[in-house]
Design a protein around this motif. Structure first.
Motif, short mmCIF file in Angstrom:
data_model
loop_
_atom_site.label_atom_id
_atom_site.label_comp_id
_atom_site.label_asym_id
_atom_site.label_seq_id
_atom_site.Cartn_x
_atom_site.Cartn_y
_atom_site.Cartn_z
N LEU A 12 0.82 -1.20 0.00
CA LEU A 12 0.00 0.00 0.00
C LEU A 12 0.86 1.25 0.00
N SER A 13 0.35 2.30 -0.63
CA SER A 13 1.01 3.58 -0.51
C SER A 13 0.69 4.15 0.87
N ILE A 14 1.40 5.15 1.26
CA ILE A 14 1.16 5.77 2.57
C ILE A 14 -0.27 6.29 2.65
N LYS A 15 -0.74 6.94 1.58
CA LYS A 15 -2.10 7.49 1.61
C LYS A 15 -3.14 6.40 1.78
N GLN A 16 -2.96 5.28 1.07
CA GLN A 16 -3.90 4.16 1.18
C GLN A 16 -3.84 3.55 2.57
N LEU A 17 -2.64 3.40 3.10
CA LEU A 17 -2.47 2.80 4.41
C LEU A 17 -3.14 3.64 5.49
N LEU A 18 -2.96 4.95 5.44
CA LEU A 18 -3.59 5.83 6.42
C LEU A 18 -5.11 5.73 6.35
N LYS A 19 -5.64 5.85 5.14
CA LYS A 19 -7.09 5.84 4.98
C LYS A 19 -7.70 4.50 5.36
N GLU A 20 -7.13 3.40 4.88
CA GLU A 20 -7.68 2.07 5.18
C GLU A 20 -7.57 1.74 6.66
N THR A 21 -6.48 2.14 7.29
CA THR A 21 -6.33 1.88 8.72
C THR A 21 -7.35 2.68 9.51
N ARG A 22 -7.53 3.94 9.15
CA ARG A 22 -8.53 4.78 9.83
C ARG A 22 -9.92 4.19 9.67
N GLU A 23 -10.26 3.79 8.46
CA GLU A 23 -11.59 3.24 8.21
C GLU A 23 -11.78 1.90 8.91
N THR A 24 -10.75 1.08 8.96
CA THR A 24 -10.82 -0.21 9.67
C THR A 24 -11.09 0.00 11.15
N GLN A 25 -10.50 1.06 11.70
CA GLN A 25 -10.70 1.38 13.12
C GLN A 25 -11.99 2.17 13.36
N LYS A 26 -12.76 2.35 12.28
CA LYS A 26 -14.05 3.06 12.34
C LYS A 26 -13.91 4.47 12.91
N LEU A 27 -12.85 5.15 12.49
CA LEU A 27 -12.62 6.53 12.89
C LEU A 27 -12.96 7.44 11.72
N SER A 28 -13.59 8.55 12.03
CA SER A 28 -13.87 9.54 10.99
C SER A 28 -12.73 10.55 10.95
N ILE A 29 -12.67 11.30 9.87
CA ILE A 29 -11.69 12.39 9.78
C ILE A 29 -11.93 13.36 10.93
N ASP A 30 -13.20 13.61 11.27
CA ASP A 30 -13.53 14.51 12.38
C ASP A 30 -12.94 14.01 13.70
N ASP A 31 -13.07 12.70 13.96
CA ASP A 31 -12.53 12.11 15.18
C ASP A 31 -11.02 12.35 15.29
N VAL A 32 -10.32 12.06 14.22
CA VAL A 32 -8.86 12.18 14.21
C VAL A 32 -8.46 13.65 14.33
N ALA A 33 -9.14 14.52 13.60
CA ALA A 33 -8.82 15.95 13.63
C ALA A 33 -8.96 16.52 15.04
N LYS A 34 -10.03 16.14 15.72
CA LYS A 34 -10.24 16.63 17.09
C LYS A 34 -9.18 16.10 18.03
N LYS A 35 -8.85 14.83 17.92
CA LYS A 35 -7.88 14.23 18.82
C LYS A 35 -6.47 14.79 18.60
N LEU A 36 -6.07 14.91 17.35
CA LEU A 36 -4.70 15.34 17.04
C LEU A 36 -4.56 16.85 16.86
N ARG A 37 -5.71 17.54 16.79
CA ARG A 37 -5.71 18.99 16.55
C ARG A 37 -5.00 19.34 15.24
N ILE A 38 -5.34 18.56 14.23
CA ILE A 38 -4.87 18.80 12.87
C ILE A 38 -6.13 19.03 12.03
N SER A 39 -6.10 20.01 11.16
CA SER A 39 -7.30 20.34 10.40
C SER A 39 -7.73 19.16 9.52
N LYS A 40 -9.05 19.07 9.34
CA LYS A 40 -9.62 18.01 8.50
C LYS A 40 -9.09 18.10 7.08
#
Length: 73
Positions: A12-40
């Motif tokens: 997998l490319s880095i972009k695919q790995l990030l997205k697939e891992t996030r989706e597998t963990q049932k996390l939304s972009i909103d969830d990650v953005a709030k936790k890490l304080r990085i913009s969506k």
């Protein structure tokens, strides 16, 4: 497709790995953005391998934080 044929981290490319891992963990972009304080929009750009992202200290730091949050190396 057999289970043995599933893509590995190396396939997998880095972009695919990030997205697939996030989706597998049932996390939304909103969830990650709030936790890490990085913009969506920045997280979406990391997942889409946006050509406009510069490879600077901030981008590398965000990428490292995002990967660590998802449990990736």
């Amino acid at each position: 497709m057999k289970n043995n044929d599933l893509p590995t981290e190396q396939d997998l490319s880095i972009k695919q790995l990030l997205k697939e891992t996030r989706e597998t963990q049932k996390l939304s972009i909103d969830d990650v953005a709030k936790k890490l304080r990085i913009s969506k929009s920045y997280l979406r750009a990391l997942e889409s391998n946006d050509e406009n992202l510069t490879c600077d200290v901030y981008t590398l730091g965000f990428l490292r934080s995002y990967a660590a949050y998802l449990g990736l190396d």
